[in-house]
Design a protein around this motif. Structure first.
Motif, short mmCIF file in Angstrom:
data_model
loop_
_atom_site.label_atom_id
_atom_site.label_comp_id
_atom_site.label_asym_id
_atom_site.label_seq_id
_atom_site.Cartn_x
_atom_site.Cartn_y
_atom_site.Cartn_z
N ALA A 1 -80.77 -11.36 84.76
CA ALA A 1 -82.19 -11.06 84.97
C ALA A 1 -83.01 -12.32 84.97
N SER A 2 -82.95 -13.17 84.05
CA SER A 2 -83.71 -14.52 84.11
C SER A 2 -83.74 -15.26 85.41
N ALA B 1 -84.10 -20.12 78.61
CA ALA B 1 -83.30 -18.77 78.40
C ALA B 1 -81.82 -18.94 78.24
N ALA C 1 -81.36 -12.58 71.59
CA ALA C 1 -81.60 -11.60 72.80
C ALA C 1 -83.04 -11.51 72.98
N VAL C 2 -83.74 -11.40 71.84
CA VAL C 2 -85.19 -11.04 71.80
C VAL C 2 -85.97 -12.01 72.43
N ALA D 1 -85.43 -12.16 76.22
CA ALA D 1 -86.29 -10.96 76.78
C ALA D 1 -87.95 -11.38 76.72
N VAL D 2 -87.97 -12.20 75.96
CA VAL D 2 -89.71 -12.54 75.84
C VAL D 2 -89.78 -13.48 77.09
N ASP E 1 -88.15 -13.33 79.64
CA ASP E 1 -87.96 -12.57 81.04
C ASP E 1 -89.40 -11.84 81.17
N VAL E 2 -89.98 -11.46 80.12
CA VAL E 2 -91.14 -10.55 80.26
C VAL E 2 -92.42 -11.53 80.81
#
Length: 67
Positions: A3-4, A26, A48-49, A52-53, A55-56
Protein backbone atom coordinates in the motif's frame (compact mmCIF):
# COMPACT_ATOMS: atom_id res chain seq x y z
CA UNK A 1 4.42 -2.07 2.27
CA UNK A 2 2.49 -2.71 -0.92
CA UNK A 3 0.00 0.00 0.00
CA UNK A 4 2.84 2.38 0.78
CA UNK A 5 4.46 1.68 -2.59
CA UNK A 6 1.19 2.22 -4.46
CA UNK A 7 0.49 5.47 -2.65
CA UNK A 8 4.03 6.79 -3.11
CA UNK A 9 4.75 5.68 -6.67
CA UNK A 10 1.44 5.29 -8.55
CA UNK A 11 0.10 8.80 -8.33
CA UNK A 12 -0.04 11.38 -11.10
CA UNK A 13 3.36 12.71 -11.94
CA UNK A 14 6.70 11.69 -10.53
CA UNK A 15 6.79 10.55 -6.91
CA UNK A 16 8.97 13.43 -5.78
CA UNK A 17 11.23 13.59 -2.77
CA UNK A 18 8.40 13.32 -0.24
CA UNK A 19 6.98 10.16 -1.79
CA UNK A 20 10.36 8.45 -1.89
CA UNK A 21 11.15 9.59 1.66
CA UNK A 22 7.80 8.35 2.96
CA UNK A 23 8.34 4.99 1.27
CA UNK A 24 11.82 4.72 2.78
CA UNK A 25 10.50 5.59 6.25
CA UNK A 26 7.69 3.05 5.94
CA UNK A 27 10.20 0.40 4.84
CA UNK A 28 12.58 1.10 7.69
CA UNK A 29 9.78 1.08 10.25
CA UNK A 30 8.41 -2.20 8.85
CA UNK A 31 11.82 -3.87 9.01
CA UNK A 32 12.46 -2.54 12.52
CA UNK A 33 9.03 -3.76 13.62
CA UNK A 34 9.73 -7.19 12.22
CA UNK A 35 13.10 -7.45 13.93
CA UNK A 36 11.98 -5.99 17.25
CA UNK A 37 8.69 -7.86 17.11
CA UNK A 38 10.47 -11.13 17.73
CA UNK A 39 11.25 -9.97 21.25
CA UNK A 40 8.34 -7.65 21.93
CA UNK A 41 4.92 -8.11 20.42
CA UNK A 42 4.01 -4.47 21.03
CA UNK A 43 6.90 -3.32 18.86
CA UNK A 44 5.47 -5.11 15.83
CA UNK A 45 2.04 -3.62 16.45
CA UNK A 46 3.50 -0.14 16.93
CA UNK A 47 5.43 -0.48 13.67
CA UNK A 48 2.26 -1.52 11.82
CA UNK A 49 0.45 1.51 13.19
CA UNK A 50 3.34 3.79 12.19
CA UNK A 51 3.29 2.45 8.63
CA UNK A 52 -0.48 3.02 8.54
CA UNK A 53 0.08 6.63 9.64
CA UNK A 54 2.56 7.11 6.79
CA UNK A 55 0.01 5.62 4.38
CA UNK A 56 -2.73 7.95 5.59
CA UNK A 57 -0.39 10.93 5.18
CA UNK A 58 0.45 9.83 1.63
CA UNK A 59 -3.23 9.36 0.87
CA UNK A 60 -4.05 12.84 2.11
CA UNK A 61 -1.20 14.49 0.25
CA UNK A 62 -1.38 12.62 -3.06
CA UNK A 63 -4.76 10.91 -2.95
CA UNK A 64 -6.43 12.87 -5.73
CA UNK A 65 -3.87 11.77 -8.30
CA UNK A 66 -4.11 8.04 -7.64
CA UNK A 67 -5.80 6.22 -10.47
Amino acid sequence: MAASAVLALRSAGPPGRWGVAALAVAGLVAVAGTVLGRRRERAAFAAAVAVAVVDVALLLVRGTGIA
